[in-house]
Write a protein that holds these residues in place. Structure first.
Motif, mmCIF file in Angstrom:
data_model
loop_
_atom_site.group_PDB
_atom_site.id
_atom_site.type_symbol
_atom_site.label_atom_id
_atom_site.label_comp_id
_atom_site.label_asym_id
_atom_site.label_seq_id
_atom_site.Cartn_x
_atom_site.Cartn_y
_atom_site.Cartn_z
ATOM 1 N N SER A 214 30.925 45.483 37.178
ATOM 2 C CA SER A 214 30.520 44.420 36.528
ATOM 3 C C SER A 214 29.751 44.822 35.140
ATOM 4 O O SER A 214 30.220 44.218 33.952
ATOM 5 C CB SER A 214 29.269 43.891 37.198
ATOM 6 O OG SER A 214 28.702 42.744 36.388
ATOM 7 N N GLU B 136 27.503 37.812 41.882
ATOM 8 C CA GLU B 136 27.053 36.906 42.969
ATOM 9 C C GLU B 136 27.367 37.962 44.272
ATOM 10 O O GLU B 136 26.416 38.056 45.243
ATOM 11 C CB GLU B 136 28.119 35.842 43.311
ATOM 12 C CG GLU B 136 27.665 34.785 42.244
ATOM 13 C CD GLU B 136 28.903 33.679 42.421
ATOM 14 O OE1 GLU B 136 29.616 33.642 43.175
ATOM 15 O OE2 GLU B 136 28.672 32.502 41.429
ATOM 16 N N ASN C 137 34.238 36.556 31.893
ATOM 17 C CA ASN C 137 33.174 35.818 32.552
ATOM 18 C C ASN C 137 33.294 35.571 33.863
ATOM 19 O O ASN C 137 32.431 35.451 34.795
ATOM 20 C CB ASN C 137 32.871 34.499 31.557
ATOM 21 C CG ASN C 137 32.374 34.779 30.232
ATOM 22 O OD1 ASN C 137 31.795 35.936 30.135
ATOM 23 N ND2 ASN C 137 32.601 34.146 29.310
ATOM 24 N N VAL C 138 34.567 34.877 34.358
ATOM 25 C CA VAL C 138 34.717 34.563 35.611
ATOM 26 C C VAL C 138 34.449 35.771 36.608
ATOM 27 O O VAL C 138 33.835 35.749 37.730
ATOM 28 C CB VAL C 138 36.041 33.834 35.916
ATOM 29 C CG1 VAL C 138 36.477 33.508 37.428
ATOM 30 C CG2 VAL C 138 36.050 32.428 35.245
ATOM 31 N N SER C 139 35.111 36.969 36.271
ATOM 32 C CA SER C 139 35.173 38.030 37.246
ATOM 33 C C SER C 139 33.752 38.479 37.220
ATOM 34 O O SER C 139 33.265 38.866 38.371
ATOM 35 C CB SER C 139 35.923 39.158 36.622
ATOM 36 O OG SER C 139 37.613 38.537 36.609
ATOM 37 N N LYS D 196 37.060 34.613 28.641
ATOM 38 C CA LYS D 196 36.827 33.296 29.831
ATOM 39 C C LYS D 196 37.020 34.211 31.220
ATOM 40 O O LYS D 196 36.341 34.087 31.860
ATOM 41 C CB LYS D 196 37.731 32.435 29.496
ATOM 42 C CG LYS D 196 37.208 31.413 28.451
ATOM 43 C CD LYS D 196 38.068 30.324 28.435
ATOM 44 C CE LYS D 196 37.769 29.398 27.118
ATOM 45 N NZ LYS D 196 38.562 28.168 26.730
ATOM 46 N N ASN D 197 38.251 34.823 31.208
ATOM 47 C CA ASN D 197 38.643 35.510 32.450
ATOM 48 C C ASN D 197 37.757 36.623 32.745
ATOM 49 O O ASN D 197 37.144 36.761 34.123
ATOM 50 C CB ASN D 197 40.053 36.316 32.195
ATOM 51 C CG ASN D 197 41.154 35.187 32.038
ATOM 52 O OD1 ASN D 197 40.851 33.943 32.860
ATOM 53 N ND2 ASN D 197 42.042 35.313 31.453
ATOM 54 N N ARG E 118 30.863 36.944 37.003
ATOM 55 C CA ARG E 118 30.041 35.875 37.953
ATOM 56 C C ARG E 118 30.381 36.161 39.384
ATOM 57 O O ARG E 118 29.395 36.304 40.008
ATOM 58 C CB ARG E 118 30.368 34.431 37.256
ATOM 59 C CG ARG E 118 29.637 34.147 36.205
ATOM 60 C CD ARG E 118 29.594 32.440 36.110
ATOM 61 N NE ARG E 118 31.061 32.012 36.163
ATOM 62 C CZ ARG E 118 31.659 31.593 35.147
ATOM 63 N NH1 ARG E 118 30.865 31.754 33.696
ATOM 64 N NH2 ARG E 118 32.806 31.411 34.999
ATOM 65 N N SER E 119 31.647 36.471 39.532
ATOM 66 C CA SER E 119 31.938 36.739 41.165
ATOM 67 C C SER E 119 31.521 38.118 41.551
ATOM 68 O O SER E 119 30.708 38.305 42.683
ATOM 69 C CB SER E 119 33.570 36.727 41.203
ATOM 70 O OG SER E 119 33.869 37.273 42.404
ATOM 71 N N ASP F 261 40.562 33.726 25.615
ATOM 72 C CA ASP F 261 41.126 33.567 26.978
ATOM 73 C C ASP F 261 40.762 34.814 27.764
ATOM 74 O O ASP F 261 40.276 34.681 28.878
ATOM 75 C CB ASP F 261 42.590 33.443 27.036
ATOM 76 C CG ASP F 261 43.098 31.856 26.455
ATOM 77 O OD1 ASP F 261 42.109 30.904 26.588
ATOM 78 O OD2 ASP F 261 44.192 31.881 26.162
ATOM 79 N N LYS G 160 33.494 43.002 27.432
ATOM 80 C CA LYS G 160 33.424 41.793 26.833
ATOM 81 C C LYS G 160 32.624 42.052 25.334
ATOM 82 O O LYS G 160 32.886 41.385 24.307
ATOM 83 C CB LYS G 160 32.544 40.924 27.745
ATOM 84 C CG LYS G 160 32.313 39.521 27.301
ATOM 85 C CD LYS G 160 31.140 39.014 28.066
ATOM 86 C CE LYS G 160 30.473 37.484 27.296
ATOM 87 N NZ LYS G 160 29.833 36.852 28.190
#
Length: 425
Positions: free
Chosen positions: A45, A88, A80-82, A77-78, A84-85, A74, A52
């Motif tokens: 992370s 979590e 950010n998704v990774s 965005k990808n 967040r996962s 793009d 980023k």
């Protein structure tokens, strides 16, 4: 709570310590694997966050130059998704690891005896002499009820088994013992008195180690997330929860009188009768916050402070060092003070004095700021009974009884009882 870093870097030491306690059910290997996965996800992370940051800087430059940045947007965005996962997953693992750590007991001090129960406890010393009686001494129930000092039958009517009503001179004696103990600890032994709440929240009980493992032993409120205290150790230790203390202020020494409430689930034979093992009892507690390198010395002082009460009352007792298997959940080292009870021809615990090292402080986030600077360190916490008032009441009745069924009041207690010399009808 144990430090996960300690477990990760010293697995053999931690495993051996838990085995000394007789606790072999905890899967430390699985815990370490989960911690390693958490660290890997956290590192990944952090890498994504750095990536980023660089892309965002590049986007800013390209926008300033009027160039197309859609492909980089793009990418962000990808990322950010990774992120967040991963975050979590890290949070989920942190919660799992924390819950497991909360169920692991403290490691026993390396110097205490091995053994799995009280038969391996070590005799340290005794003090005073056993009283001599020309006839078989009466027990505290016979004396207390005979002199109308206690009423167990009406207490059972009011509340059920393992409760007592102290009445008349008996109530006066109990109050005298409590005031006497508080005066000795504050005026002679250097403790500051606190009068804390008798209801505490879950965080407080987690801080000292009663929760989550021993929830069944607590009296819980029906409509509020509050619990009756099992000992003043809980509110007094948590008095400094989530605080950073000044190193110069240590040791901090508190004493507190409170009633204590314990479900005491299980059968204890004859202990379920009388005042030895009650659901509600009175106690004067001693709590210390110490520098890590001074806690062993502070434990010896704490034991001496508890002993001072028994000495002033001229009660015969002994000091026992508990073996690893007989320790309480949070303790690293414990001395029990056991007073002599003539009717049972045996010693009974009247005080338990423990060094928890940084175990409770880590759970309750109690640290100290060092004079030399650097990162604040966890303090060491200690506590002990100074003493259990109900059991002291028992010891007074049995050791100071007379052949005619009366009880002589110890000289140091008389000023607290209008100079009364004898308990009689």
């Amino acid at each position: 709570m144990l430090d996960i870093k300690l477990i990760r870097e010293n697995l053999d030491v931690v495993t051996k310590g838990l085995q000394r306690r007789g606790d072999v059910s905890i899967d430390l290997e699985e815990l370490i694997q989960q911690e390693e996965k958490r660290r890997q996800d956290l590192q990944e992370s952090e890498k994504l966050k750095n990536k980023k940051k660089k892309i965002s800087a590049e986007i800013g430059t390209l926008k300033h130059e009027g160039k197309d940045v859609s492909h980089l947007m793009d990418d962000v965005k990808n990322i950010n998704v990774s992120m967040r996962s991963l975050d979590e997953k890290v949070e989920e693992l942190e919660n799992i690891i924390h819950e497991k750590l909360m169920d692991i007991p403290n490691l026993p001090d390396e110097k205490i005896p091995d053994g799995l129960d009280e038969t391996s406890n070590k005799f340290i010393r005794d003090w005073g002499s056993k009283p001599n009686f020309s006839t078989q001494p009466l027990n505290h129930i016979e004396l207390g009820e005979g002199l109308c000092l206690i009423d167990l039958k009406r207490a059972a009517k009011i509340s059920g088994a393992r409760f007592a009503v102290y009445r008349g001179i008996g109530a006066e004696l109990l109050r005298a013992l409590i005031n006497f103990m508080i005066d000795v600890q504050t005026k002679e032994n250097g403790y500051e008195e606190l009068y804390p709440p008798f209801l505490v929240n879950e965080d407080s009980l987690q801080g000292t180690g009663q929760l989550p493992k021993f929830g069944e032993e607590l009296f819980a409120m029906r409509n509020d997330q509050l619990f009756l205290i099992p000992t003043a150790e809980v509110p007094v230790t948590n008095y400094h929860r989530e605080e950073i203390l000044e190193e110069e202020s240590l040791p901090i020494c508190y004493t507190a009188y409170t009633p204590c409430f314990r479900r005491e689930a299980g059968s204890y034979g004859k202990d379920t009768q009388g005042l030895i093992r009650q659901h509600q009892f009175d106690k004067v507690e001693l709590v210390k916050f110490s520098k890590a390198n001074k806690s062993e010395e502070e434990l010896e002082k704490l034991v001496n402070d508890a002993e001072s009460i028994l000495k002033k009352l001229n009660l015969h007792y002994r000091v026992m060092e508990l073996c690893a298997g007989d320790l309480g959940f949070s303790a690293a080292k414990t001395y029990d003070l056991e007073v002599w009870l003539p009717s049972q021809n045996t010693y009974r615990e009247i005080s338990s004095c423990s060094n928890f090292k940084d175990f409770q402080a880590r759970r309750a986030k109690i640290r100290c700021k060092k004079k030399t600077g650097g990162k604040p360190e966890f303090v060491h916490t200690l506590n002990g009974s100074g003493l259990a008032a109900g059991r002291l009441f028992v010891a007074i009745l049995e050791n100071y009884q007379n052949v005619n069924g009366t009880v002589t009041v110890p000289e140091v207690i008389r000023p607290y009882m209008q100079d009364r010399e004898v308990l009689s009808l």
